[in-house]
Design a protein around this motif. Structure first.
Motif, mmCIF file in Angstrom:
data_model
loop_
_atom_site.group_PDB
_atom_site.id
_atom_site.type_symbol
_atom_site.label_atom_id
_atom_site.label_comp_id
_atom_site.label_asym_id
_atom_site.label_seq_id
_atom_site.Cartn_x
_atom_site.Cartn_y
_atom_site.Cartn_z
ATOM 1 N N PRO A 1 50.524 64.546 40.256
ATOM 2 C CA PRO A 1 49.888 63.707 39.229
ATOM 3 C C PRO A 1 50.737 63.701 37.971
ATOM 4 C CG PRO A 1 48.734 65.800 39.459
ATOM 5 C CD PRO A 1 49.707 65.725 40.584
ATOM 6 N N PRO A 2 51.069 62.536 37.439
ATOM 7 C CA PRO A 2 51.952 62.465 36.278
ATOM 8 C C PRO A 2 51.240 62.881 34.995
ATOM 9 C CG PRO A 2 51.192 60.286 36.878
ATOM 10 C CD PRO A 2 50.675 61.219 37.932
ATOM 11 N N PRO A 3 52.001 63.205 33.942
ATOM 12 C CA PRO A 3 51.376 63.527 32.656
ATOM 13 C C PRO A 3 50.686 62.296 32.091
ATOM 14 C CG PRO A 3 53.748 63.303 32.415
ATOM 15 C CD PRO A 3 53.467 63.274 33.880
ATOM 16 N N ALA B 1 47.340 53.055 37.746
ATOM 17 C CA ALA B 1 47.900 52.588 39.016
ATOM 18 C C ALA B 1 48.061 53.743 39.991
ATOM 19 C CB ALA B 1 49.241 51.904 38.782
ATOM 20 N N TYR B 2 48.463 54.900 39.473
ATOM 21 C CA TYR B 2 48.673 56.078 40.305
ATOM 22 C C TYR B 2 47.369 56.502 40.982
ATOM 23 C CZ TYR B 2 50.024 60.872 41.501
ATOM 24 O OH TYR B 2 50.269 62.033 42.157
ATOM 25 N N GLY C 1 52.384 59.857 52.274
ATOM 26 C CA GLY C 1 51.382 60.834 51.889
ATOM 27 C C GLY C 1 50.866 60.641 50.487
ATOM 28 N N GLU C 2 51.735 60.169 49.592
ATOM 29 C CA GLU C 2 51.326 59.989 48.203
ATOM 30 C C GLU C 2 52.128 58.858 47.572
ATOM 31 O OE1 GLU C 2 51.531 63.511 45.902
ATOM 32 O OE2 GLU C 2 50.808 62.576 44.066
ATOM 33 N N TRP C 3 51.435 57.847 47.078
ATOM 34 C CA TRP C 3 52.071 56.741 46.388
ATOM 35 C C TRP C 3 52.497 57.195 45.000
ATOM 36 C CZ3 TRP C 3 51.350 54.065 41.844
ATOM 37 C CH2 TRP C 3 51.976 52.809 41.731
ATOM 38 N N GLN C 4 53.722 56.866 44.623
ATOM 39 C CA GLN C 4 54.207 57.125 43.275
ATOM 40 C C GLN C 4 54.710 55.821 42.685
ATOM 41 O OE1 GLN C 4 56.624 60.770 42.645
ATOM 42 N NE2 GLN C 4 56.474 61.058 44.850
#
Length: 494
Positions: free
Chosen positions: A341-343, A357-358, A378-381
């Motif tokens: 998870p981004p900041p 969006a994340y 597995g995980e959209w970035q």
């Protein structure tokens, strides 16, 4: 085990976590998506999503979003949109720049972020394909881990050409529509290379049974051999390309930051003269002595205080940071487990919507609606900076020269407050093509106000600045950029 071997092993394990490689067999046909989670009611436009296999040996499949023109789909141009980074999802172009959707910038509270209609979408005037590319971007994937190590300028451009041919074979009603390749930021480097691949492909000589390269760059590209039989490969109706705030790979992209900073009052006259004298005039990226290096260190410190994407806006935490270790975190049951998870920037920051969006894309309900193949990503970035990318084409300038000299149109636009890829440098390299000036630097207008400045050259090349816009211009000035693309596609003066 050496440090490089350890790093490779760690990257390999990380890729395995993100890409489980249990995809079903490839299919090229798309699926209509009438509704999207987070958007109230049915979509007011035609959306199709799907996959196209661009590398049959390694099982590389590109995911796309196709939106029909809201005007006249049968006659309006077809634009293929590539997003920069490299390794950023084309969904960014759809919801942050030129597409008909945008997020409601409300503080994230754990529920599904909301989407609304964007009135100034380029789909008002064109059919648009938003392509997750290169492999590892967005929802594009490969069945073989090795493919994620092979992404680069050459493979990206070749895969995009393969995608176009196969997609148009599946969508023949758009074969006669004018085709434009479009993109911004780092994708601005790739766009003219893809255009050259299309030209190469269109020069197929059935009697010789081989493809012939355009002579200007025949040593620069390796043509893709497609599995489609030669006689069934369509001629693509390429008309030109569109690039915004583009990278070229030339030193001018970054060297332009110094005169731009001086012109904008970010550095003083004295410091500008000092850095010019110490760094041999204009090559600020390759310090020739300690004095130049010291000057450039000072310059970097000055830039670190401001937002390089738009010098007028606040500096905010990045929504797609460079790789950092994050713990696994689970949200509600409908969300996937998130590794990175981004900041979160402040709510008043423009890139707060990137966070939404994340969380939106990493939900089971969204993936089901988009028809994402299970077990592929597995995980959209938003931007996947964990995977390697090779800049194996040094410069795109030769491709600009080749394609425009062959009679195809080009629109190059820049936000004039972008310090990442300043318009000063873009203006410099467009002039370096040495085309005759047809209409010199002049203002263009929207609603009676100056929207920027434009120069028109021979060989159908137009350079445009967008007043008050950053990196990239469309994200800041939707209305003005829609007017720009409408006039240009219609062959009208800006």
């Amino acid at each position: 085990m050496g440090s490089s071997s350890s790093s490779s092993l760690l990257l390999f394990l990380f890729v395995l976590l993100l890409f489980p490689f249990s995809a079903p067999s490839p299919a090229r046909s798309g699926t209509v998506v009438p509704r999207l989670p987070g958007f109230r009611g049915p979509l007011p436009f035609h959306l199709e999503t799907g996959y196209v296999e661009v590398d049959e040996v390694n099982g590389v499949e590109f995911f796309y979003y196709f939106i029909e023109s809201e005007g006249n789909p049968s006659e309006d141009p077809l634009l293929l949109w590539l997003t920069g980074g490299p390794m950023c999802s084309a969904f960014c172009g759809l919801v942050f720049e030129v597409g008909p959707l945008k997020f409601v910038s409300a503080k994230y509270n754990g529920s599904l972020p909301s989407l609304v209609y964007r009135p100034y979408s380029w789909t008002k005037v064109s059919n648009m394909i938003f392509l997750d590319s290169p492999v590892g971007s967005g929802f594009s994937f490969s069945k073989h881990v090795e493919s994620y190590y092979d992404a680069g300028d050459i493979s990206w451009s070749q895969h995009v050409y393969t995608f176009l041919v196969k997609w148009l074979v599946d969508h023949p009603k758009f074969l006669s529509n004018p085709l434009y390749i479009a993109g911004d930021s780092y994708a601005g480097k790739i766009v003219p290379i893809v255009a050259q691949e299309v030209l190469n492909g269109n020069l197929y000589d059935l009697s010789l049974g081989r493809r012939v390269r355009a002579p200007a760059v025949q040593a620069c590209t390796v043509f893709v051999i497609l599995s489609i039989e030669a006689e069934k490969r369509p001629l693509l109706n390429l008309q030109g390309y569109v690039i915004g705030n583009p990278v070229t790979g030339e030193k001018i992209d970054l060297n332009a930051r110094v005169p731009f900073a001086h012109g904008m009052g970010i550095i003083s006259d004295d410091f500008f003269k000092l850095i010019q004298r110490s760094c041999d005039g204009q090559d600020y990226q390759s310090p020739i002595d300690s004095e130049c290096e010291t000057c450039f260190d000072t310059f970097d410190e000055i830039l670190s205080e401001i937002n390089k994407y738009n010098i007028l806006e606040p500096k905010c935490a990045p929504a797609s940071p460079k790789p950092k270790t994050k713990g696994r975190r689970a949200l509600k049951e409908e969300y996937l487990h998130l590794l990175k998870p981004p900041p979160t920037p402040a709510l008043n920051c423009r890139n707060y919507a990137h966070i939404l969006a994340y969380y939106w894309a990493n939900t089971d309900i969204v993936r089901k609606a988009l028809h994402i193949k299970k077990g592929t990503v597995g995980e959209w970035q938003r931007c996947n900076y964990d995977l390697p990318y090779t800049r194996d084409i040094k410069s795109s300038i030769k491709y600009h020269l080749s394609v425009t000299s062959s009679g195809y149109r080009a629109l190059v636009y820049s936000g004039d407050h972008d310090m990442l890829i300043p318009f000063v440098g873009t203006n410099h390299w467009t002039r370096s093509l040495n085309f005759s000036v047809i209409d010199n630097w002049r203002s263009w207008h929207v609603d009676g106000q100056v929207a920027g400045y434009a120069t028109t050259y021979s060989n159908n090349l137009t350079f445009v600045t967008v007043k008050g816009a950053g990196h990239t211009a469309v994200e800041y000035k939707n209305k003005e950029c829609l007017a720009m693309i409408l006039r240009w596609l219609s062959h009208k003066p800006l």
